[in-house]
Design a protein around this motif. Structure first.
Motif, PDB file in Angstrom:
ATOM      1  N   LEU A 322     -15.289  -9.563  14.590  1.00 21.24           N
ATOM      2  CA  LEU A 322     -14.548  -8.932  13.498  1.00 21.24           C
ATOM      3  C   LEU A 322     -13.048  -9.056  13.693  1.00 21.24           C
ATOM      4  O   LEU A 322     -12.275  -8.851  12.742  1.00 21.24           O
ATOM      5  N   ASP A 323     -12.618  -9.377  14.922  1.00 21.62           N
ATOM      6  CA  ASP A 323     -11.180  -9.555  15.151  1.00 21.62           C
ATOM      7  C   ASP A 323     -10.660 -10.835  14.505  1.00 21.62           C
ATOM      8  O   ASP A 323      -9.442 -11.030  14.403  1.00 21.62           O
ATOM      9  N   ARG A 324     -11.580 -11.711  14.040  1.00 22.54           N
ATOM     10  CA  ARG A 324     -11.169 -12.942  13.362  1.00 22.54           C
ATOM     11  C   ARG A 324     -11.059 -12.764  11.852  1.00 22.54           C
ATOM     12  O   ARG A 324     -10.703 -13.700  11.141  1.00 22.54           O
ATOM     13  N   VAL A 325     -11.446 -11.611  11.362  1.00 23.88           N
ATOM     14  CA  VAL A 325     -11.446 -11.372   9.922  1.00 23.88           C
ATOM     15  C   VAL A 325     -10.050 -10.958   9.480  1.00 23.88           C
ATOM     16  O   VAL A 325      -9.447 -10.042  10.052  1.00 23.88           O
ATOM     17  N   GLY A 326      -9.525 -11.648   8.464  1.00 29.99           N
ATOM     18  CA  GLY A 326      -8.224 -11.289   7.922  1.00 29.99           C
ATOM     19  C   GLY A 326      -8.334 -10.086   6.994  1.00 29.99           C
ATOM     20  O   GLY A 326      -9.322  -9.927   6.269  1.00 29.99           O
ATOM     21  N   ALA A 327      -7.331  -9.237   6.993  1.00 30.61           N
ATOM     22  CA  ALA A 327      -7.302  -8.033   6.161  1.00 30.61           C
ATOM     23  C   ALA A 327      -6.217  -8.144   5.108  1.00 30.61           C
ATOM     24  O   ALA A 327      -5.090  -8.573   5.406  1.00 30.61           O
ATOM     25  N   ARG A 328      -6.556  -7.781   3.881  1.00 31.21           N
ATOM     26  CA  ARG A 328      -5.583  -7.769   2.798  1.00 31.21           C
ATOM     27  C   ARG A 328      -5.676  -6.420   2.081  1.00 31.21           C
ATOM     28  O   ARG A 328      -6.759  -5.850   1.929  1.00 31.21           O
ATOM     29  N   VAL A 329      -4.548  -5.969   1.617  1.00 31.60           N
ATOM     30  CA  VAL A 329      -4.499  -4.701   0.885  1.00 31.60           C
ATOM     31  C   VAL A 329      -4.698  -4.985  -0.596  1.00 31.60           C
ATOM     32  O   VAL A 329      -3.961  -5.783  -1.193  1.00 31.60           O
ATOM     33  N   LEU A 330      -5.692  -4.385  -1.195  1.00 33.19           N
ATOM     34  CA  LEU A 330      -5.952  -4.495  -2.632  1.00 33.19           C
ATOM     35  C   LEU A 330      -5.730  -3.132  -3.265  1.00 33.19           C
ATOM     36  O   LEU A 330      -6.387  -2.156  -2.916  1.00 33.19           O
ATOM     37  N   THR A 331      -4.799  -3.099  -4.202  1.00 34.97           N
ATOM     38  CA  THR A 331      -4.482  -1.806  -4.836  1.00 34.97           C
ATOM     39  C   THR A 331      -5.478  -1.443  -5.919  1.00 34.97           C
ATOM     40  O   THR A 331      -5.635  -0.267  -6.260  1.00 34.97           O
ATOM     41  N   GLY A 332      -6.126  -2.448  -6.498  1.00 34.94           N
ATOM     42  CA  GLY A 332      -7.038  -2.162  -7.603  1.00 34.94           C
ATOM     43  C   GLY A 332      -6.348  -2.024  -8.938  1.00 34.94           C
ATOM     44  O   GLY A 332      -6.987  -1.701  -9.943  1.00 34.94           O
ATOM     45  N   ASP A 333      -5.045  -2.315  -8.982  1.00 33.89           N
ATOM     46  CA  ASP A 333      -4.281  -2.157 -10.232  1.00 33.89           C
ATOM     47  C   ASP A 333      -4.227  -3.440 -11.045  1.00 33.89           C
ATOM     48  O   ASP A 333      -3.759  -3.420 -12.192  1.00 33.89           O
ATOM     49  N   ALA A 334      -4.665  -4.573 -10.478  1.00 34.82           N
ATOM     50  CA  ALA A 334      -4.550  -5.844 -11.191  1.00 34.82           C
ATOM     51  C   ALA A 334      -5.465  -5.877 -12.405  1.00 34.82           C
ATOM     52  O   ALA A 334      -6.557  -5.295 -12.407  1.00 34.82           O
ATOM     53  N   LEU A 335      -5.017  -6.549 -13.467  1.00 33.16           N
ATOM     54  CA  LEU A 335      -5.797  -6.687 -14.695  1.00 33.16           C
ATOM     55  C   LEU A 335      -6.451  -8.062 -14.739  1.00 33.16           C
ATOM     56  O   LEU A 335      -5.860  -9.064 -14.312  1.00 33.16           O
ATOM     57  N   LEU A 336      -7.683  -8.106 -15.236  1.00 33.36           N
ATOM     58  CA  LEU A 336      -8.413  -9.361 -15.348  1.00 33.36           C
ATOM     59  C   LEU A 336      -7.937 -10.110 -16.588  1.00 33.36           C
ATOM     60  O   LEU A 336      -7.935  -9.561 -17.697  1.00 33.36           O
ATOM     61  N   THR A 337      -7.530 -11.361 -16.418  1.00 33.58           N
ATOM     62  CA  THR A 337      -7.003 -12.165 -17.521  1.00 33.58           C
ATOM     63  C   THR A 337      -7.902 -13.375 -17.767  1.00 33.58           C
ATOM     64  O   THR A 337      -8.705 -13.754 -16.906  1.00 33.58           O
ATOM     65  N   PRO A 338      -7.793 -14.009 -18.927  1.00 32.02           N
ATOM     66  CA  PRO A 338      -8.563 -15.234 -19.185  1.00 32.02           C
ATOM     67  C   PRO A 338      -8.303 -16.325 -18.150  1.00 32.02           C
ATOM     68  O   PRO A 338      -9.196 -17.089 -17.808  1.00 32.02           O
ATOM     69  N   ASP A 339      -7.070 -16.383 -17.639  1.00 36.89           N
ATOM     70  CA  ASP A 339      -6.778 -17.384 -16.610  1.00 36.89           C
ATOM     71  C   ASP A 339      -7.578 -17.107 -15.330  1.00 36.89           C
ATOM     72  O   ASP A 339      -8.024 -18.041 -14.654  1.00 36.89           O
ATOM     73  N   ASP A 340      -7.742 -15.793 -14.974  1.00 29.87           N
ATOM     74  CA  ASP A 340      -8.535 -15.443 -13.798  1.00 29.87           C
ATOM     75  C   ASP A 340      -9.976 -15.915 -13.965  1.00 29.87           C
ATOM     76  O   ASP A 340     -10.590 -16.443 -13.038  1.00 29.87           O
TER      77      ASP A 340
END
Length: 604
Positions: A322-340
């Motif tokens: 698990l020390d090889r797993v990268g961690a990222r902070v996700l706020t949950g505020d992003a909006l889903l767009t057609p480009d996504d």
């Protein structure tokens, strides 16, 4: 018939009865390992078992025989005579006879000890071929490989040595007691002659030295045992029980010195004093650890244990990668767009609609065709179909001989030998009737151009538990076509040749099937397939690995292959917390591919 000849014949019959089945299994296993291409695995295990047996037997036999013969020196040369009430005199064994009996007894006990030692071949091999992890524990500074590879072997050797010393002491003590060299007399708890005192005291000294080794190893064992709060030593263990183990080792060495003093002097108090001192040290070490826990740790547990909790977290992360797993902070505020959605079209277009169990039931209703076919499970995979990467669900159609309507030896072993094909479809499509869309299915097998299957036969699988014989005069059932059946003959290289009388005999004995020896259907070209269950197959080849519970089928180059995930695991990684049972270290280090038609097993 002369008596010696009858005796020899009886011995040969006894050997054939008791050792014959083991010899047959050994020989046929050797043939099987050669057939699958891994004779070196079989030879490595046999060499390890033989080496452990020979070394342990030689050491134990010589040690026990020497100690018993030394004790027998106290027995007089004259043979005692026992007189019954009727006046019949029966000569009892004298020293020479007892020496012969003692030597035979030493050999028997040595064989039993050596058989146990041989069963620990994996412990020996892991120590013999140990490699460092490059990760040291934070308390003793030893590499993690010491705890996983070396410590089990050292404990095994210590236990073995303690056992033979204890057996020698008990045997010698009994002989000294019978001869009168050891007794209890008025005014003294135990009375011994000088030779008996010297012999038994030196054995006690050796036993104390092994207790010291056990205490020293016990200090390291603390790092792979649960403590009060975490897995691994906490504050009370590191500052109380582990130093106490070193004190206990020193006390055991002092006990060995005291036992040696008793061996060289007429005093009787050193060994009882050593035993008492060892018991006091054991209780004191544990008591000190309990007091530290109650009066020092418990009132300030967060402060005292924080460092060791961090050790536990760090080691667990390393042990499970698990020390090889990268961690990222996700706020949950992003909006889903057609480009996504456009950027993740491959994911969106493969959203799974089918669940495994309902799909398995549906496959069973639509594609089993005959009662003796069965779908064991549904697996997921991905293939490039129509120029796009598609997620699919598939299930192999295996043969279950337990469901055959007419079970005979010919049907079970010669006629119904294999399953046929698979059912495969996309995860996100249904027909107008709400049924799964099939890219591969039906009997005979229908496929799409992107997934050609030239050989759909499944001779090896999850349900293939029994041996079968192929290329016989009996036609093999291939698949049903309406009310009729289609037959074929096996053309692969899987299995072992069984055409000779000798091969028929050994396999008839292995499987307890006289039909193999007497059947006229077996020809010079016939081949026997056994260990066809892929779980049994991989466990036989690599018993030192742990295996995934769910192998899956893959379509490649027009054939069917089983994929098996295997893991290197341990329960002895220092400071790592176990997950899902006792395992506290795991790596998905091995992939195994098994050809469903010929049984070729390749380990990557």
């Amino acid at each position: 018939m002369h008596r010696p000849v009858r005796f020899v014949i009886l011995i040969l019959l006894a050997l054939a009865f008791f050792a014959g089945p083991a010899a047959i299994r050994f020989y046929t296993d050797w043939l099987w390992f050669g057939e699958v291409g891994y004779p070196q695995v079989f030879l490595t295990v046999i060499r390890a078992q033989s080496l452990l047996f020979v070394i342990t037997f030689a050491v134990a036999a010589v040690w026990l025989a020497a100690n018993l013969r030394l004790a027998l020196a106290s027995v007089g040369d004259l043979r005692p005579v026992f007189t019954t009430r009727e006046g019949i005199q029966l000569p009892l064994p004298g020293r020479r006879q007892l020496q012969t009996i003692a030597s035979a007894l030493a050999i028997v006990i040595a064989i039993m000890v050596a058989l146990y030692a041989a069963s620990q071949w994996e412990t020996w091999l892991t120590w013999r071929f140990a490699v460092p992890f490059g990760q040291a524990d934070p308390i003793l500074g030893r590499d993690a490989g010491f705890y996983i590879f070396s410590l089990p072997f050292l404990q095994f050797v210590r236990r073995l040595a303690q056992t033979v010393i204890l057996l020698a002491g008990l045997g010698a003590g009994l002989l000294y007691f019978v001869s009168g060299s050891l007794s209890s007399r008025f005014g003294s708890l135990v009375w011994m002659t000088s030779p008996a005192r010297r012999h038994l005291s030196l054995l006690a000294a050796a036993f104390f030295l092994l207790l010291a080794a056990g205490a020293w190893l016990g200090q390291a064992e603390r790092l792979i045992q649960p403590s009060n709060l975490i897995y691994g030593p906490g504050y009370a263990d590191v500052n109380g029980r582990m130093p106490g183990a070193l004190v206990l080792a020193a006390v055991a060495v002092i006990g060995a010195v005291l036992a040696a003093i008793q061996a060289l002097t007429p005093r009787n108090w050193p060994i009882p004093a050593a035993i008492g001192l060892y018991i006091v040290a054991t209780i004191g070490a544990e008591g000190y650890g309990v007091m530290l826990q109650r009066f020092v740790v418990t009132p300030n547990e967060q402060t005292r244990e924080s460092q060791f909790i961090q050790y536990n977290i760090d080691a667990t992360r390393r042990a499970f990668a698990l020390d090889r797993v990268g961690a990222r902070v996700l706020t949950g505020d992003a909006l889903l767009t057609p480009d996504d959605i456009a950027r993740n079209a491959a994911t969106i277009s493969n959203v799974r609609l089918w669940d495994h169990q309902p799909l398995l039931d549906t496959f069973g209703q639509l594609q089993v065709i005959r009662t003796y076919y069965d779908f064991v499970g549904v697996d997921n995979d991905r293939y490039r179909i129509g120029g796009a990467y598609r997620q699919i669900m598939l299930s192999p159609r295996e043969l279950d001989t337990n469901s055959l309507p007419n079970r005979t030896w010919v049907n079970d072993r010669l006629t119904f030998t294999h399953g046929y094909g698979l059912t495969l479809g996309p995860v996100n499509q249904v027909t107008n009737e709400g049924l799964p869309v099939l890219f591969v299915g039906n009997l005979p097998l229908e496929t799409i151009p992107e997934l050609p299957i030239e050989e759909p036969s499944l001779y090896y699988g999850e349900l293939s538990n029994d041996y079968v014989i192929v290329r016989t005069s009996t036609r093999e059932f291939h698949y049903p076509r309406g009310e009729d059946n289609v037959f074929n003959q096996y053309n692969g290289r899987g299995g072992l040749e069984i055409g000779s009388l000798w091969r028929k005999l050994v396999f008839a004995l292995r499987f307890g099937a006289y039909q193999i020896l007497l059947s006229n259907e077996i020809t010079a070209d016939s081949r026997i397939m056994f260990l066809r269950n892929i779980r049994e197959r991989v466990q036989k080849l690599a018993p030192f690995l742990s295996f995934d519970r769910d192998p899956y089928l893959v379509v490649a180059v027009g054939r069917l292959f089983w994929m098996y995930d295997a893991y290197t695991t341990s329960t002895r990684y220092p400071y790592s917390k176990p997950a899902g049972g006792r395992l506290n270290y795991i790596r998905n280090a091995v992939k195994i591919v098994i050809d469903a038609y010929v049984g070729t097993t390749t380990v990557y």
